[in-house]
Motif scaffolding. Structure first.
Motif, PDB file in Angstrom:
ATOM      1  N   THR A  84       8.041  -7.646   1.232  1.00 28.16           N
ATOM      2  CA  THR A  84       9.009  -7.991   0.198  1.00 28.16           C
ATOM      3  C   THR A  84      10.281  -7.229   0.501  1.00 28.16           C
ATOM      4  O   THR A  84      10.231  -6.201   1.181  1.00 28.16           O
ATOM      5  N   ALA A  85      11.420  -7.714  -0.021  1.00 27.87           N
ATOM      6  CA  ALA A  85      12.718  -7.190   0.400  1.00 27.87           C
ATOM      7  C   ALA A  85      12.667  -7.109   1.931  1.00 27.87           C
ATOM      8  O   ALA A  85      12.229  -8.058   2.575  1.00 27.87           O
ATOM      9  N   SER A  86      13.035  -5.988   2.558  1.00 24.41           N
ATOM     10  CA  SER A  86      12.811  -5.883   4.012  1.00 24.41           C
ATOM     11  C   SER A  86      11.816  -4.770   4.298  1.00 24.41           C
ATOM     12  O   SER A  86      11.974  -3.970   5.223  1.00 24.41           O
ATOM     13  N   LEU A  87      10.761  -4.733   3.478  1.00 24.43           N
ATOM     14  CA  LEU A  87       9.674  -3.770   3.663  1.00 24.43           C
ATOM     15  C   LEU A  87       8.551  -4.479   4.406  1.00 24.43           C
ATOM     16  O   LEU A  87       7.725  -5.173   3.796  1.00 24.43           O
ATOM     17  N   PHE A  88       8.562  -4.344   5.723  1.00 18.55           N
ATOM     18  CA  PHE A  88       7.589  -5.053   6.557  1.00 18.55           C
ATOM     19  C   PHE A  88       6.363  -4.174   6.814  1.00 18.55           C
ATOM     20  O   PHE A  88       6.501  -2.945   6.958  1.00 18.55           O
ATOM     21  N   PRO A  89       5.181  -4.807   6.910  1.00 24.60           N
ATOM     22  CA  PRO A  89       3.978  -4.013   7.197  1.00 24.60           C
ATOM     23  C   PRO A  89       4.181  -3.200   8.479  1.00 24.60           C
ATOM     24  O   PRO A  89       4.703  -3.729   9.467  1.00 24.60           O
ATOM     25  N   GLY A  90       3.808  -1.938   8.433  1.00 22.02           N
ATOM     26  CA  GLY A  90       3.906  -1.092   9.624  1.00 22.02           C
ATOM     27  C   GLY A  90       5.245  -0.396   9.769  1.00 22.02           C
ATOM     28  O   GLY A  90       5.403   0.469  10.628  1.00 22.02           O
ATOM     29  N   ALA A 137       9.655   2.296   6.445  1.00 22.74           N
ATOM     30  CA  ALA A 137      10.275   2.097   5.125  1.00 22.74           C
ATOM     31  C   ALA A 137       9.234   1.927   4.014  1.00 22.74           C
ATOM     32  O   ALA A 137       9.483   2.292   2.866  1.00 22.74           O
ATOM     33  N   VAL A 138       8.059   1.403   4.353  1.00 25.37           N
ATOM     34  CA  VAL A 138       7.066   1.169   3.293  1.00 25.37           C
ATOM     35  C   VAL A 138       6.497   2.480   2.745  1.00 25.37           C
ATOM     36  O   VAL A 138       5.962   2.521   1.643  1.00 25.37           O
ATOM     37  N   ARG A 139       6.641   3.558   3.545  1.00 25.46           N
ATOM     38  CA  ARG A 139       6.100   4.853   3.109  1.00 25.46           C
ATOM     39  C   ARG A 139       7.165   5.732   2.454  1.00 25.46           C
ATOM     40  O   ARG A 139       6.894   6.867   2.072  1.00 25.46           O
ATOM     41  N   GLU A 140       8.394   5.208   2.370  1.00 29.70           N
ATOM     42  CA  GLU A 140       9.488   6.015   1.839  1.00 29.70           C
ATOM     43  C   GLU A 140       9.239   6.323   0.355  1.00 29.70           C
ATOM     44  O   GLU A 140       8.955   5.428  -0.431  1.00 29.70           O
ATOM     45  N   PRO A 165      -5.642  -2.118  -4.081  1.00 33.19           N
ATOM     46  CA  PRO A 165      -6.023  -1.111  -5.078  1.00 33.19           C
ATOM     47  C   PRO A 165      -4.816  -0.733  -5.933  1.00 33.19           C
ATOM     48  O   PRO A 165      -3.679  -1.073  -5.586  1.00 33.19           O
ATOM     49  N   PRO A 166      -5.031  -0.018  -7.046  1.00 31.54           N
ATOM     50  CA  PRO A 166      -3.937   0.285  -7.975  1.00 31.54           C
ATOM     51  C   PRO A 166      -2.738   0.967  -7.317  1.00 31.54           C
ATOM     52  O   PRO A 166      -1.602   0.758  -7.737  1.00 31.54           O
ATOM     53  N   GLU A 167      -2.965   1.754  -6.272  1.00 31.59           N
ATOM     54  CA  GLU A 167      -1.826   2.442  -5.644  1.00 31.59           C
ATOM     55  C   GLU A 167      -1.109   1.539  -4.625  1.00 31.59           C
ATOM     56  O   GLU A 167      -0.097   1.932  -4.049  1.00 31.59           O
ATOM     57  N   GLY A 168      -1.608   0.327  -4.422  1.00 35.33           N
ATOM     58  CA  GLY A 168      -0.994  -0.588  -3.468  1.00 35.33           C
ATOM     59  C   GLY A 168      -1.665  -0.491  -2.114  1.00 35.33           C
ATOM     60  O   GLY A 168      -2.485   0.407  -1.870  1.00 35.33           O
ATOM     61  N   ASP A 169      -1.337  -1.433  -1.241  1.00 34.06           N
ATOM     62  CA  ASP A 169      -1.947  -1.510   0.085  1.00 34.06           C
ATOM     63  C   ASP A 169      -0.802  -1.627   1.090  1.00 34.06           C
ATOM     64  O   ASP A 169      -0.025  -2.591   1.035  1.00 34.06           O
ATOM     65  N   LEU A 170      -0.704  -0.656   1.998  1.00 32.83           N
ATOM     66  CA  LEU A 170       0.404  -0.630   2.970  1.00 32.83           C
ATOM     67  C   LEU A 170       0.464  -1.893   3.829  1.00 32.83           C
ATOM     68  O   LEU A 170       1.506  -2.242   4.353  1.00 32.83           O
ATOM     69  N   ARG A 171      -0.662  -2.586   3.940  1.00 31.00           N
ATOM     70  CA  ARG A 171      -0.667  -3.802   4.763  1.00 31.00           C
ATOM     71  C   ARG A 171       0.045  -4.962   4.066  1.00 31.00           C
ATOM     72  O   ARG A 171       0.413  -5.945   4.675  1.00 31.00           O
ATOM     73  N   PRO A 219      10.178   1.138  -1.975  1.00 30.34           N
ATOM     74  CA  PRO A 219       9.236   0.918  -3.081  1.00 30.34           C
ATOM     75  C   PRO A 219       9.588   1.696  -4.362  1.00 30.34           C
ATOM     76  O   PRO A 219       9.583   1.093  -5.448  1.00 30.34           O
ATOM     77  N   PRO A 220       9.952   3.003  -4.281  1.00 29.59           N
ATOM     78  CA  PRO A 220      10.268   3.660  -5.567  1.00 29.59           C
ATOM     79  C   PRO A 220      11.504   3.078  -6.248  1.00 29.59           C
ATOM     80  O   PRO A 220      11.535   2.981  -7.480  1.00 29.59           O
ATOM     81  N   ALA A 221      12.501   2.660  -5.484  1.00 27.52           N
ATOM     82  CA  ALA A 221      13.712   2.093  -6.114  1.00 27.52           C
ATOM     83  C   ALA A 221      13.404   0.736  -6.745  1.00 27.52           C
ATOM     84  O   ALA A 221      13.832   0.445  -7.862  1.00 27.52           O
TER      85      ALA A 221
END
Ligand code: 6PG
Length: 253
Positions: A148-154, A157-160, A213-219, A184-186
């Motif tokens: 989503t947005a430009s948060l691509f798996p791997g 940016a997804v861990r920011e 899961p509730p915390e989300g899945d990085l994939r 993700p936090p923004a």
């Protein structure tokens, strides 16, 4: 928090329902705090919604109270056919009475992209609740890979967890140009987060996101957007085919 899901026969019906809700939400925000702060994403899916809002469906929209921001941008200039700003401007904002200075684009042409990201963060950070007025709505799409947005798996940016806006060196899908993206936090800091998703090519991503899961899945990076209020999903029937059986519902449109 459990997302809310609405399933429509097709993208057009979903866009019509979303346009009506958007006008209601914006009108309420403008009445309650004078401004409607709206973050939107790119891609083809929202173009029909934009065209509707540029027509009769948007007549009651409080354009003079709107402030528009972008969830992501491709690192190209504002007139490039791949620019998210260009698409939103051509199909919507150039056609409605919103002052140009209230459409805050990400500067895709600035190099290095990290400095454009830092510049946009200086705009977005003061808006974030609880110290700022808060964002009223983030409207997103997803890709077939669950981005989503430009948060691509791997992508890092997804861990920011700290910064609001970052640059992304490699896009996971076309156009393969570097990107700028809210993190993700923004994206999670908004009062409302809505997704508009259509097409059978998105069904697997929907399946992964709704089984996260509730915390989300990085994939499936869209699952990392976790606002305090439930996310709302406007799906067409083809994308909804990926919903887990307990979430599948009859079309509402
Ligand atoms: C972008 C996006 C991206 C988009 C999805 C869906 O700049 O590409 O903001 O996250 O919303 O990839 O794109 P489509 O609507 O074109 O399928």
């Amino acid at each position: 928090m459990r997302p809310r899901v609405e399933v429509f026969p097709d993208l057009e019906t979903a866009s019509g329902a979303l346009a009506r809700r958007l006008v209601e939400l914006a009108t309420r925000a403008a009445r309650e705090h004078g401004t409607f702060r709206w973050v939107l994403s790119g891609g083809r899916t929202p173009v029909g919604l934009f065209r509707r809002l540029a027509g009769p469906a948007g007549r009651r929209f409080p354009w003079s109270a709107a402030e528009v921001y972008f969830a992501d941008e491709r690192c190209v200039g504002p007139h490039d056919p791949n620019s998210n700003f260009a698409a939103a401007w051509a199909t919507l904002f150039s056609r409605v009475p919103i002052p140009r200075r209230r459409v805050h684009r990400l500067l895709g042409e600035v190099r290095p992209p990290s400095s454009a990201a830092a510049r946009y963060a200086r705009l977005v950070d003061p808006l974030r609740a609880p110290t700022g007025p808060g964002l009223d709505l983030v409207l997103l799409g997803i890709g077939p890979d669950g981005h989503t947005a430009s948060l691509f798996p791997g992508s890092p940016a997804v861990r920011e967890r700290r910064r609001s806006v970052v640059s992304v060196r490699r896009a996971g899908l076309a156009p393969f140009v570097p990107r700028l993206t809210l993190t993700p936090p923004a994206l999670s800091a908004a009062r409302e987060v809505w997704f508009l998703v259509a097409g059978s090519d998105k069904a697997d991503a929907i399946s992964g996101i709704f089984r996260a899961p509730p915390e989300g899945d990085l994939r499936f990076p869209a699952s990392l957007v976790r606002p305090e209020s439930p996310t709302v999903w406007y799906l067409d029937r083809a994308a909804a085919a990926g919903l887990p059986p307990d979430r599948a519902s009859r079309p509402t449109g």
